[in-house]
Enzyme design. Structure first.
Site, PDB file in Angstrom:
ATOM      1  N   ASN A   7     137.138  41.096   9.115  1.00 24.52           N
ATOM      2  CA  ASN A   7     135.693  41.326   9.182  1.00 24.52           C
ATOM      3  C   ASN A   7     135.459  42.755   9.682  1.00 24.52           C
ATOM      4  O   ASN A   7     135.882  43.115  10.795  1.00 24.52           O
ATOM      5  CB  ASN A   7     135.057  40.310  10.130  1.00 24.52           C
ATOM      6  CG  ASN A   7     133.545  40.390  10.141  1.00 24.52           C
ATOM      7  OD1 ASN A   7     132.970  41.469  10.174  1.00 24.52           O
ATOM      8  ND2 ASN A   7     132.882  39.244  10.145  1.00 24.52           N
ATOM      9  N   HIS A  43     129.226  40.587   7.084  1.00 26.66           N
ATOM     10  CA  HIS A  43     128.083  39.720   7.394  1.00 26.66           C
ATOM     11  C   HIS A  43     126.841  40.607   7.480  1.00 26.66           C
ATOM     12  O   HIS A  43     126.447  41.047   8.556  1.00 26.66           O
ATOM     13  CB  HIS A  43     128.322  38.991   8.718  1.00 26.66           C
ATOM     14  CG  HIS A  43     127.296  37.951   9.032  1.00 26.66           C
ATOM     15  ND1 HIS A  43     127.578  36.837   9.789  1.00 26.66           N
ATOM     16  CD2 HIS A  43     125.983  37.838   8.702  1.00 26.66           C
ATOM     17  CE1 HIS A  43     126.486  36.097   9.919  1.00 26.66           C
ATOM     18  NE2 HIS A  43     125.505  36.696   9.262  1.00 26.66           N
ATOM     19  N   ARG A  45     123.179  41.555   7.934  1.00 25.12           N
ATOM     20  CA  ARG A  45     122.028  40.916   8.576  1.00 25.12           C
ATOM     21  C   ARG A  45     120.741  41.625   8.156  1.00 25.12           C
ATOM     22  O   ARG A  45     120.774  42.780   7.705  1.00 25.12           O
ATOM     23  CB  ARG A  45     122.194  40.936  10.095  1.00 25.12           C
ATOM     24  CG  ARG A  45     123.373  40.081  10.550  1.00 25.12           C
ATOM     25  CD  ARG A  45     123.511  40.071  12.070  1.00 25.12           C
ATOM     26  NE  ARG A  45     124.658  39.277  12.474  1.00 25.12           N
ATOM     27  CZ  ARG A  45     124.654  37.966  12.684  1.00 25.12           C
ATOM     28  NH1 ARG A  45     123.525  37.291  12.503  1.00 25.12           N
ATOM     29  NH2 ARG A  45     125.737  37.317  13.051  1.00 25.12           N
ATOM     30  N   GLU A  70     129.356  36.698   4.420  1.00 27.25           N
ATOM     31  CA  GLU A  70     128.771  35.679   5.277  1.00 27.25           C
ATOM     32  C   GLU A  70     127.282  35.945   5.438  1.00 27.25           C
ATOM     33  O   GLU A  70     126.841  37.089   5.411  1.00 27.25           O
ATOM     34  CB  GLU A  70     129.405  35.710   6.672  1.00 27.25           C
ATOM     35  CG  GLU A  70     130.885  35.484   6.709  1.00 27.25           C
ATOM     36  CD  GLU A  70     131.440  35.581   8.117  1.00 27.25           C
ATOM     37  OE1 GLU A  70     132.563  35.102   8.334  1.00 27.25           O
ATOM     38  OE2 GLU A  70     130.751  36.149   8.997  1.00 27.25           O
ATOM     39  N   THR A 100     125.342  37.013  17.253  1.00 31.17           N
ATOM     40  CA  THR A 100     126.520  36.584  16.511  1.00 31.17           C
ATOM     41  C   THR A 100     126.380  35.091  16.257  1.00 31.17           C
ATOM     42  O   THR A 100     125.517  34.434  16.838  1.00 31.17           O
ATOM     43  CB  THR A 100     127.817  36.891  17.292  1.00 31.17           C
ATOM     44  OG1 THR A 100     128.952  36.583  16.466  1.00 31.17           O
ATOM     45  CG2 THR A 100     127.887  36.091  18.584  1.00 31.17           C
ATOM     46  N   HIS A 190     135.976  32.866  14.599  1.00 34.06           N
ATOM     47  CA  HIS A 190     135.161  33.182  15.765  1.00 34.06           C
ATOM     48  C   HIS A 190     136.027  33.156  17.027  1.00 34.06           C
ATOM     49  O   HIS A 190     136.509  32.119  17.443  1.00 34.06           O
ATOM     50  CB  HIS A 190     133.953  32.260  15.955  1.00 34.06           C
ATOM     51  CG  HIS A 190     132.839  32.944  16.713  1.00 34.06           C
ATOM     52  ND1 HIS A 190     131.788  33.590  16.086  1.00 34.06           N
ATOM     53  CD2 HIS A 190     132.644  33.127  18.026  1.00 34.06           C
ATOM     54  CE1 HIS A 190     130.986  34.121  16.982  1.00 34.06           C
ATOM     55  NE2 HIS A 190     131.488  33.855  18.174  1.00 34.06           N
ATOM     56  N   ASP A 191     136.221  34.336  17.600  1.00 35.95           N
ATOM     57  CA  ASP A 191     136.978  34.529  18.833  1.00 35.95           C
ATOM     58  C   ASP A 191     138.455  34.195  18.706  1.00 35.95           C
ATOM     59  O   ASP A 191     139.137  34.008  19.720  1.00 35.95           O
ATOM     60  CB  ASP A 191     136.356  33.743  19.993  1.00 35.95           C
ATOM     61  CG  ASP A 191     135.073  34.375  20.507  1.00 35.95           C
ATOM     62  OD1 ASP A 191     134.668  35.427  19.966  1.00 35.95           O
ATOM     63  OD2 ASP A 191     134.469  33.824  21.437  1.00 35.95           O
ATOM     64  N   HIS A 214     135.973  41.132  15.529  1.00 40.34           N
ATOM     65  CA  HIS A 214     135.807  41.788  16.826  1.00 40.34           C
ATOM     66  C   HIS A 214     137.135  41.992  17.538  1.00 40.34           C
ATOM     67  O   HIS A 214     137.443  43.110  17.987  1.00 40.34           O
ATOM     68  CB  HIS A 214     134.859  40.968  17.698  1.00 40.34           C
ATOM     69  CG  HIS A 214     134.547  41.606  19.007  1.00 40.34           C
ATOM     70  ND1 HIS A 214     133.543  42.543  19.161  1.00 40.34           N
ATOM     71  CD2 HIS A 214     135.122  41.476  20.231  1.00 40.34           C
ATOM     72  CE1 HIS A 214     133.511  42.952  20.418  1.00 40.34           C
ATOM     73  NE2 HIS A 214     134.448  42.320  21.085  1.00 40.34           N
TER      74      HIS A 214
END
Length: 239
Positions: A7, A43, A45, A70, A100, A190-191, A214
């Site tokens: 990402n 992603h 936005r 996404e 997020t 995620h994470d 991230h």
């Protein structure tokens, strides 16, 4: 082997801080692929605070592996993805101002909407993935909506990993088995990080893809991009 999709939102965040084109997100995506990434995730936005619509159009011809977009399936988002036609669209329930993603879909409450959205993607030849938690009833409903895959929201796993990694991963093992049993592919994100990814990949069956941004970009500040992608790929290959 589980695929690694990088990402690159955070790369766009860094670029936008100066208002120019450094770092170049298209070049970064190309470099990630050259260094072993199996896909690129973005992603976009509504406020374009990181990835911009123009980036999505520029990335489409540049990405040679798999392009995953996404987003919340607003009319504007659907117009974008139906024009760009990535290999995969991951549907998330985020509000426009969300910092997020913080939860998966309540599929039961949105079944008609998701079914209609998935049908539009299927008609365009785009694989669909619905972002969900580990509730197996919800996963079965994602299959009923016609999705090709689910993406499991892994923050609860990451949060619980240090205290009891076996307990943290158990719901995801069950969720992945439930998805597989009703014909769904399984993504996760995620994470996930170098700390917790290998254990997750070893324990969770039928895992097609992880999407990581991230943590991977943060690690690259210390390790360099080449060594970072190599390290994440090694976590996924030691299953």
């Amino acid at each position: 082997m589980t695929n690694l999709s990088v990402n690159i939102n955070k790369v766009a965040t860094l670029r936008n801080a100066r208002g120019e084109n450094v770092p170049d997100v298209v070049k970064f995506a190309i470099d990630c692929e050259a260094l072993g990434a199996n896909g690129i995730t973005v992603h976009p936005r509504p406020d374009e605070r990181h990835i911009r619509r123009a980036d999505v159009y520029a990335l489409r011809p540049a990405v040679k592996t798999e392009f995953n977009i996404e987003g919340y399936p607003s009319p504007e988002f659907m117009e974008l993805v139906l024009q760009v036609k990535p290999e995969q669209v991951t549907l998330v329930p985020d509000a426009p101002d969300a910092l997020t993603s913080s939860a998966g879909w309540d599929v039961a409450a949105n079944l008609e909407f998701l079914t209609e959205t998935v049908e539009k993607l299927r008609d365009a030849g785009i694989r669909s993935s619905i972002f969900v938690g580990t509730d197996t009833d919800n996963i079965h409903l994602a299959a009923r909506a016609g999705a090709d895959r689910v993406e499991l929201y892994t923050k609860p796993y990451a949060d619980g990993y240090a205290a009891d990694r076996e307990a943290a991963v158990a719901p995801f093992v069950e969720a992945s088995r439930a998805a597989h049993s009703c014909g769904l592919g399984v993504n996760a994100g995620h994470d996930l990080s170098l700390t917790n990814l290998q254990f997750f990949a070893e324990r969770v069956p039928y895992l097609n893809e992880v999407s990581i941004g991230h943590a991977l970009i943060s690690d690259a500040l210390y390790l360099g991009l080449e060594q970072t992608i190599k390290a994440y790929k090694e976590c996924l290959s030691n299953k």
